[in-house]
Design a protein around this motif. Structure first.
Motif, mmCIF file in Angstrom:
data_model
loop_
_atom_site.group_PDB
_atom_site.id
_atom_site.type_symbol
_atom_site.label_atom_id
_atom_site.label_comp_id
_atom_site.label_asym_id
_atom_site.label_seq_id
_atom_site.Cartn_x
_atom_site.Cartn_y
_atom_site.Cartn_z
ATOM 1 N N HIS A 6 0.836 -1.203 0.000
ATOM 2 C CA HIS A 6 0.000 0.000 0.000
ATOM 3 C C HIS A 6 0.875 1.258 0.000
ATOM 4 C CE1 HIS A 6 -3.107 2.853 1.293
ATOM 5 N NE2 HIS A 6 -3.965 1.985 0.789
ATOM 6 N N LYS A 7 1.861 1.299 0.878
ATOM 7 C CA LYS A 7 2.756 2.454 0.986
ATOM 8 C C LYS A 7 3.527 2.658 -0.336
ATOM 9 C CE LYS A 7 4.590 3.047 4.930
ATOM 10 N NZ LYS A 7 5.369 2.982 6.173
ATOM 11 N N THR A 8 3.996 1.589 -0.925
ATOM 12 C CA THR A 8 4.733 1.672 -2.189
ATOM 13 C C THR A 8 3.823 2.174 -3.301
ATOM 14 O OG1 THR A 8 6.141 -0.165 -1.467
ATOM 15 C CG2 THR A 8 6.176 0.387 -3.812
ATOM 16 N N LEU A 9 2.597 1.666 -3.345
ATOM 17 C CA LEU A 9 1.643 2.117 -4.355
ATOM 18 C C LEU A 9 1.267 3.583 -4.166
ATOM 19 C CD1 LEU A 9 -0.707 -0.989 -4.672
ATOM 20 C CD2 LEU A 9 1.090 -0.248 -6.261
ATOM 21 N N GLU A 10 1.195 4.032 -2.926
ATOM 22 C CA GLU A 10 0.925 5.451 -2.674
ATOM 23 C C GLU A 10 2.019 6.320 -3.290
ATOM 24 O OE1 GLU A 10 0.603 5.682 1.613
ATOM 25 O OE2 GLU A 10 -1.600 5.737 1.493
ATOM 26 N N ASN A 11 3.267 5.915 -3.111
ATOM 27 C CA ASN A 11 4.392 6.664 -3.689
ATOM 28 C C ASN A 11 4.349 6.654 -5.215
ATOM 29 O OD1 ASN A 11 5.381 7.247 -1.136
ATOM 30 N ND2 ASN A 11 6.754 5.492 -1.114
ATOM 31 N N ILE A 12 4.026 5.523 -5.782
ATOM 32 C CA ILE A 12 3.939 5.422 -7.239
ATOM 33 C C ILE A 12 2.808 6.306 -7.751
ATOM 34 C CG2 ILE A 12 3.350 3.858 -9.147
ATOM 35 C CD1 ILE A 12 4.836 1.641 -7.539
ATOM 36 N N SER A 13 1.663 6.221 -7.099
ATOM 37 C CA SER A 13 0.489 6.976 -7.516
ATOM 38 C C SER A 13 0.692 8.483 -7.366
ATOM 39 C CB SER A 13 -0.721 6.522 -6.698
ATOM 40 O OG SER A 13 -1.896 7.088 -7.174
ATOM 41 N N ALA A 14 1.482 8.881 -6.377
ATOM 42 C CA ALA A 14 1.724 10.311 -6.131
ATOM 43 C C ALA A 14 2.680 10.929 -7.157
ATOM 44 C CB ALA A 14 2.285 10.500 -4.727
ATOM 45 N N ASP A 15 3.405 10.096 -7.873
ATOM 46 C CA ASP A 15 4.356 10.591 -8.877
ATOM 47 C C ASP A 15 3.584 11.090 -10.090
ATOM 48 O OD1 ASP A 15 6.278 11.014 -10.822
ATOM 49 O OD2 ASP A 15 7.306 9.109 -10.490
ATOM 50 N N LYS A 16 3.572 12.388 -10.275
ATOM 51 C CA LYS A 16 2.802 13.016 -11.363
ATOM 52 C C LYS A 16 3.374 12.712 -12.748
ATOM 53 C CE LYS A 16 0.021 14.771 -8.428
ATOM 54 N NZ LYS A 16 -1.120 13.976 -8.093
ATOM 55 N N THR A 17 4.600 12.224 -12.815
ATOM 56 C CA THR A 17 5.187 11.878 -14.121
ATOM 57 C C THR A 17 4.878 10.436 -14.512
ATOM 58 O OG1 THR A 17 7.299 11.132 -13.176
ATOM 59 C CG2 THR A 17 7.098 13.481 -13.721
ATOM 60 N N GLN A 18 4.204 9.713 -13.606
ATOM 61 C CA GLN A 18 3.940 8.295 -13.836
ATOM 62 C C GLN A 18 2.909 8.070 -14.941
ATOM 63 O OE1 GLN A 18 4.864 5.086 -14.089
ATOM 64 N NE2 GLN A 18 5.729 5.595 -12.118
ATOM 65 N N ASN A 19 3.040 6.957 -15.617
ATOM 66 C CA ASN A 19 2.103 6.517 -16.638
ATOM 67 C C ASN A 19 0.687 6.478 -16.060
ATOM 68 O OD1 ASN A 19 0.549 4.034 -17.738
ATOM 69 N ND2 ASN A 19 2.039 4.468 -19.352
ATOM 70 N N ARG A 20 -0.276 6.972 -16.850
ATOM 71 C CA ARG A 20 -1.667 7.060 -16.402
ATOM 72 C C ARG A 20 -2.252 5.689 -16.045
ATOM 73 N NH1 ARG A 20 -6.688 7.231 -19.191
ATOM 74 N NH2 ARG A 20 -5.504 6.782 -21.063
ATOM 75 N N LYS A 21 -1.926 4.657 -16.829
ATOM 76 C CA LYS A 21 -2.440 3.311 -16.533
ATOM 77 C C LYS A 21 -1.944 2.828 -15.173
ATOM 78 C CE LYS A 21 -2.594 1.714 -21.327
ATOM 79 N NZ LYS A 21 -1.964 0.793 -22.288
ATOM 80 N N VAL A 22 -0.666 3.078 -14.894
ATOM 81 C CA VAL A 22 -0.091 2.667 -13.617
ATOM 82 C C VAL A 22 -0.810 3.369 -12.472
ATOM 83 C CG1 VAL A 22 1.988 2.740 -12.172
ATOM 84 C CG2 VAL A 22 2.182 2.121 -14.583
ATOM 85 N N THR A 23 -1.020 4.664 -12.630
ATOM 86 C CA THR A 23 -1.705 5.444 -11.594
ATOM 87 C C THR A 23 -3.127 4.948 -11.389
ATOM 88 O OG1 THR A 23 -0.356 7.367 -12.136
ATOM 89 C CG2 THR A 23 -2.361 7.780 -10.892
ATOM 90 N N ASN A 24 -3.846 4.695 -12.465
ATOM 91 C CA ASN A 24 -5.233 4.217 -12.349
ATOM 92 C C ASN A 24 -5.319 2.875 -11.625
ATOM 93 O OD1 ASN A 24 -6.172 6.475 -13.675
ATOM 94 N ND2 ASN A 24 -6.376 5.474 -15.654
ATOM 95 N N ILE A 25 -4.452 1.938 -12.004
ATOM 96 C CA ILE A 25 -4.479 0.618 -11.357
ATOM 97 C C ILE A 25 -4.036 0.741 -9.895
ATOM 98 C CG2 ILE A 25 -3.594 -1.740 -11.394
ATOM 99 C CD1 ILE A 25 -3.136 -1.350 -14.442
ATOM 100 N N SER A 26 -3.027 1.559 -9.648
ATOM 101 C CA SER A 26 -2.560 1.778 -8.270
ATOM 102 C C SER A 26 -3.683 2.333 -7.405
ATOM 103 C CB SER A 26 -1.379 2.749 -8.244
ATOM 104 O OG SER A 26 -0.257 2.201 -8.875
ATOM 105 N N ASN A 27 -4.398 3.312 -7.940
ATOM 106 C CA ASN A 27 -5.497 3.911 -7.171
ATOM 107 C C ASN A 27 -6.584 2.893 -6.849
ATOM 108 O OD1 ASN A 27 -4.331 6.442 -6.973
ATOM 109 N ND2 ASN A 27 -5.256 7.179 -8.858
ATOM 110 N N LYS A 28 -6.860 1.972 -7.771
ATOM 111 C CA LYS A 28 -7.843 0.919 -7.496
ATOM 112 C C LYS A 28 -7.376 0.031 -6.341
ATOM 113 C CE LYS A 28 -9.735 0.694 -12.147
ATOM 114 N NZ LYS A 28 -9.788 -0.060 -13.395
ATOM 115 N N LEU A 29 -6.088 -0.316 -6.363
ATOM 116 C CA LEU A 29 -5.563 -1.181 -5.307
ATOM 117 C C LEU A 29 -5.446 -0.446 -3.974
ATOM 118 C CD1 LEU A 29 -2.833 -3.263 -7.157
ATOM 119 C CD2 LEU A 29 -5.032 -4.048 -6.274
#
Length: 185
Positions: A6-29
């Motif tokens: 969860h903590k790792t996904l929060e960091n990934i999701s917070a990265d504004k340069t991250q791929n949109r698909k990654v952010t969307n899936i991370s937010n679901k999890l």
């Protein structure tokens, strides 16, 4: 373990340069993740492969360091997703301790089942036909899903070791070709 993911996904999701698909899936999890859910493990696998495809090394390494702690619990419906992630970690992480740990976890699973390992190494489980069929249908989403599955097939073959049918160079070329193809789609 879920907290670490969860903590790792929060960091990934917070990265504004991250791929949109990654952010969307991370937010679901981030809403709810269960390591006892095949669906959630599949999403986690998708994130790891998308990080690899998009060459997001830092986030890949961060997620790999958590995923490598997952173990086989006797449920092959869950293990399929974990094994796929461990195979990619074996090949792509820059941390040799994590890479070795991932490889050992995969190998342990085949200690008593040489026939299953041989089936994988001989390419008997490759999803080539499904990719060809999806290409004929022309459904871009379906094509990319099957190409990602084929990518994970090649990654597992290469991670498990010497294949009597596919050279390391061939596997690396296929992996890189699918990576580029998926990145550009």
């Amino acid at each position: 373990m879920e907290e670490e993911i969860h903590k790792t996904l929060e960091n990934i999701s917070a990265d504004k340069t991250q791929n949109r698909k990654v952010t969307n899936i991370s937010n679901k999890l981030l809403k709810k993740i269960s390591l006892k859910s095949s669906s959630d493990l599949e999403k986690l696998q998708n994130i790891l492969y998308l990080l690899f495809i998009n060459n997001s090394k830092k986030h890949f390494e961060d997620l790999a360091s958590v995923i490598v702690k997952l173990n086989f619990n006797g449920n092959y419906n869950l293990w399929t997703w974990i094994e796929s992630m461990l195979a990619l970690i074996t090949l792509e992480t820059e941390n040799t301790v994590i890479s070795t740990t991932a490889y050992n976890k995969i190998s342990e699973n085949y200690n008593d089942d040489k026939k299953a390992k041989d089936s994988i190494l001989n390419g008997e489980l490759l999803h080539l036909r499904e990719v060809e069929e999806s290409l004929k249908e022309g459904n871009e989403k379906n094509i990319n899903e099957w190409k990602t599955i084929l990518l994970s097939d090649y990654v597992l073959i290469k991670a498990l070791g010497k294949s009597p049918k596919y050279s390391c160079d061939f596997l690396q070329k296929e992996i890189e070709s699918l990576r580029v193809n998926l990145k550009n789609s």
